[in-house]
Scaffold this motif. Sequence first.
Motif: not given
Length: 82
Positions: A26-33
């Motif tokens: 999703q747009p708010d997801d950080f790459e690390a997650k």
Amino acid sequence: MTPAETHILLRDLLREVVGDPTVDPQPDDFEAKIPGFDSGAKIQLILAIEERIGVRLRSREVDALRRFGDWLVLLQNRTAGT
């Protein structure tokens, strides 16, 4: 490309790179997650984008990416009008 087309394309490329067809960033997801997304996957995604879309991503652009939404905005801006 429309924003929806950009999202689908980037999601599908990411799924190919991480080898997981169920990843749904999703747009708010950080790459690390994002499951399976690490520095190697980031490089592979950059190469896949450059090959598939025909745009060359600049180092400073890539360095600024933190969330999936950042990738979407970058690609939307770079493909505007196509």
